[in-house]
Design an enzyme around this catalytic site. Structure first.
Site, mmCIF file in Angstrom:
data_model
loop_
_atom_site.group_PDB
_atom_site.id
_atom_site.type_symbol
_atom_site.label_atom_id
_atom_site.label_comp_id
_atom_site.label_asym_id
_atom_site.label_seq_id
_atom_site.Cartn_x
_atom_site.Cartn_y
_atom_site.Cartn_z
ATOM 1 N N SER A 505 0.932 -1.174 0.173
ATOM 2 C CA SER A 505 -0.016 0.074 -0.044
ATOM 3 C C SER A 505 0.932 1.261 0.114
ATOM 4 C CB SER A 505 -0.891 -0.052 1.362
ATOM 5 O OG SER A 505 -1.991 -1.224 0.730
ATOM 6 N N ASP A 516 10.022 6.261 -9.937
ATOM 7 C CA ASP A 516 9.876 6.944 -11.102
ATOM 8 C C ASP A 516 10.470 8.342 -11.174
ATOM 9 O OD1 ASP A 516 7.952 5.049 -11.922
ATOM 10 O OD2 ASP A 516 6.072 6.063 -10.712
ATOM 11 N N LYS A 530 -0.794 -4.319 -3.416
ATOM 12 C CA LYS A 530 -2.360 -3.835 -2.731
ATOM 13 C C LYS A 530 -2.253 -2.386 -3.379
ATOM 14 C CE LYS A 530 -5.661 -3.772 -0.280
ATOM 15 N NZ LYS A 530 -6.288 -2.279 -0.363
#
Length: 734
Positions: A505, A516, A530
């Site tokens: 999560s 990124d 998740k």
């Protein structure tokens, strides 16, 4: 919509289970008006409120019926092909029945299952009371997983399966030392049905101890008969609420694993669990066939601090205090197991567990944990420095352990300017490490199951100068963008994020954003996956937890199912077939949305090939890391081999000893390389692994430490490779 990122389906604790598998005597269990209305409301919510479009047709009806079969009889041990054929109309008509709240037909199917279950338990008790003479010679074997097998053609075929199951239970007991009359004997050697109800049959067992006097056949028969009688008593307590939960969870579970129907009583337990307000051991539990399995450990909780229990361990018996009777929890519903484990702060609880790494499931062990509450202080981030010596020079790498994304909401909402949060704590630790002249920082997020999404966003902001961190798409396709809005950074040096399969999560969102942005390296294992958001809403009868949204990285990739892939992977002892989103039935698919514009902070991928090469060279020469690689390979090998168990006493012992010998040889190879004394038995290795430090804190696993130290070495390599031209300033636009 709530934007908290729950730790790996925090609700796993209460969601696939029933309240008590009821006993109605000879009366059929019947639906109630409240249950019919709940069915209509649940299906309407699925059709119009779920993130994924739900089409109510024959295909969906078939999925729901198949899901119900798996919930009730996943090992195909009670129902025959003919039994199922009698209710083939449910495969095409169940959708309309649920929409209209017409539950009579599906309740009739459950009543048939209930009859078969009670009859089987009575059959077992009857055979045992006749004192069967078990023959442990011959070449018979028992399959350990029949989930993909064909349904039995007749009850006679099932009789043969259960004859062998009973023989296996007796063999397991014959290999065990005698136990006192009140000691639970739990046979976990046969993986059986998914226990959405407490009616599952288990065959008693204790740890193998071949040097002790084995139990005689009379005592074996009595132990087993008592166990099945107890289970039969629980089966006969099944009520209409239990059946309704099975039916509606078959419906919700056919769409995704995190949408769940909660009956009124289970909804109350779920609320308590979400608030983490009760005292216990700090472990999230889930149903695993007949057993209760540890899904994850609460960071800073007593279970984690003890070092004695790990994710994927299975709990087979619970005892209160130092002397309380050990009660078998095999086949018991999850909320009841939790009540046995829960207790006042400072009291002790004993758990009999099957370790996840056990070579044979007969090797249970009993541990003791002191119950406690979990506070922010227990979950607080902490730091340390790892030193590396290269070419006569000393180098220092900082490590910040982030167990969870926490925030003191009460203090924050009260306007306290000094409220506690993970981001604030990490910022202070960064300043501390700067004064210690570290050349890079590793953020250790292994085992971090998530927490407050706002904390993941703000913590990314410690390492970037403002920008987006995550996209959230709702059921209508609308995308909301969240991120860090504060100017400046707390640290702009070399960075790595260390994750594992239990990182989920919010920790996945953080690691994905760092990756990124090109802000640092991600090391370790593929994360949990998740990537969905659930909301809880009231029904006229019970509650519904429904998947309403999905997380996406700023690159446009979802964290759902695939999680975050590390730039450099480490071997893992966690089986992805057991732990992770991909291990759950009907998990939502991975997909993408449009990426957003964001600023690049570096290009670490340019160095990954060189970094991986250096890492592999070190790993081969690091005894602990080499052990980790070989242990992971052995785990896969044993899993492939153990699809059946021998019902021949001598063969069973040979197979167990052969696998133990492989494990022992590997452990002693590691010890010789480190200059440590060798051990004589694999049991000695397990005992040593469970020892805690003098302060009672969780012992530092040499294998865990090896992963952390290697992460520091990789980051140091990276720091030495990069130069001034890899500093902030480049912008990318999709």
């Amino acid at each position: 919509m709530s934007l908290f990122a729950p730790a790996r389906n925090l609700a796993v604790f209460a969601l696939c289970l029933l309240t008590a598998l009821p006993a109605m005597g000879d009366e059929a269990i019947k639906p109630t008006d409240e249950g019919r209305q709940a069915s209509r409301e649940v299906i309407q919510s699925l059709e119009y409120g779920h993130y994924e479009p739900v089409t109510l047709n024959n295909g969906w009806a078939d999925k729901v019926f198949s899901r119900m079969l798996k919930l009730l009889d996943s090992q195909h041990a009670y129902l025959t092909r003919e039994d199922i054929a009698q209710f083939s109309d449910l495969r095409t008509g169940l959708d309309e029945m649920l929409v209209e709240g017409d539950l009579d037909r599906v309740y009739a199917f459950y009543n048939l299952y209930q009859t078969r279950l009670e009859n089987r338990l009575e059959w077992l008790v009857d055979r045992l009371e006749k004192q069967p003479d078990f023959d442990f010679t011959g070449n018979e074997r028992l399959p350990t997983n029949l989930e993909d097998a064909d349904w039995a053609e007749s009850q006679r075929e099932l009789d043969d399966l259960w004859r062998r199951r009973l023989k296996n239970a007796a063999l397991t007991l014959s290999l065990a030392p005698e136990t006192s009359a009140d000691q639970p004997v739990v046979d976990t050697s046969v993986l059986s049905e998914i226990a959405t109800i407490p009616a599952r049959v288990s065959e008693p067992e204790t740890p193998a101890g071949n040097d002790d006097k084995p139990m005689d056949s009379e005592k074996i028969a009595k132990q087993l008969a008592d166990r099945y009688k107890s289970q039969l008593s629980r089966v006969r307590q099944t009520n209409t609420e239990d059946v309704l939960s099975v039916i509606l969870n078959a419906a919700t579970g056919s769409i995704d694993p995190h949408s769940e129907y909660l009956s009124p009583s289970r909804g109350q337990s779920f609320d308590i669990q979400m608030k983490l307000s009760l005292e216990g051991i700090g472990a999230l539990l889930q149903q695993d066939s007949e057993y209760v399995r540890v899904s994850s450990l609460v960071s800073g909780g007593p279970a984690e601090r003890s070092g004695q229990i790990k994710p994927a361990d299975r709990i087979v018996a619970v005892g209160d205090g130092d002397t309380g009777e050990m009660i078998s929890v095999i086949g018991m519903r999850l909320d009841e197991v939790v009540e046995h484990i829960r207790g006042p702060k400072g009291s002790k609880v004993r758990l009999e567990i099957i370790p996840a790494k056990a070579i044979d499931v007969t090797q249970t062990r009993t541990i003791e944990i002191t119950r406690d509450t979990v506070s922010l202080e227990d979950q607080a981030a902490s730091s340390r420095v790892i030193e590396s010596h290269r070419n006569g020079e000393n180098h220092r790498v900082g490590v910040i352990k982030v167990p969870a994304f926490y925030v003191d909401f009460d203090a924050y909402q009260a306007g306290d300017q000094n409220y506690r949060s993970s981001t604030r704590d990490v910022a202070k630790l960064i300043e501390k490490l700067k004064t210690q002249n570290v050349e890079g920082i590793v953020l250790d997020m292994r085992g971090n199951g998530g927490g407050a999404l706002q904390e993941a966003n703000s913590m990314v902001g410690l390492f970037i100068d403002r920008g987006p961190t995550v996209q959230v798409r709702d059921a209508r396709g609308r995308i909301s963008l969240y991120g860090d809005t504060d100017r400046g950074v707390a640290y702009d040096g070399p960075l790595a994020v260390l994750v594992d399969r239990l990182s989920a999560s919010a920790s996945e969102i953080f690691a994905g954003a760092i990756q990124d942005y090109g802000r640092g390296l991600v090391l370790g294992n593929q994360t949990f996956g998740k990537g969905t958001v659930q909301t809880l809403s009231d029904l006229s009868h019970g509650e519904l937890k429904l998947t309403r949204a999905k997380f996406y990285r700023i690159s446009g990739e979802s964290t759902q199912l695939r999680g975050v892939e590390p730039d450099i992977s480490f071997p893992s002892l966690i089986d992805k077939e057991e732990i992770g989103e991909s291990a759950l039935d009907y998990a939502l698919a991975w997909d993408t949305v449009r990426p957003v514009s964001y600023r690049m902070y570096g290009e670490p991928w340019q160095f990954v090939s060189q970094l991986r090469q250096k890492h592999e060279q070190r790993a081969q020469n690091n005894p602990n890391f080499h052990y980790l690689m070989r242990e992971a390979q052995l785990a896969e090998q044993f899993q492939a081999q153990n699809n059946t168990v021998s019902l021949n006493r001598e063969q069973r012992q040979r197979e167990m000893k052969a696998q133990e010998a492989e494990q022992l040889a590997l452990e002693n190879q590691r010890r010789r390389a480190l200059g440590l004394p060798e051990i004589d038995t694999w049991t000695d290795a397990r005992d040593e692994a469970l020892q805690t430090g003098d302060d009672g804190e969780e012992p530092e696993s040499p294998i865990q430490q090896a992963g952390l130290e290697e992460s520091a070495e990789i980051l140091l390599d990276y720091a030495l490779m990069i130069d001034s031209r890899h500093k902030p300033g480049k912008t990318t636009t999709p």
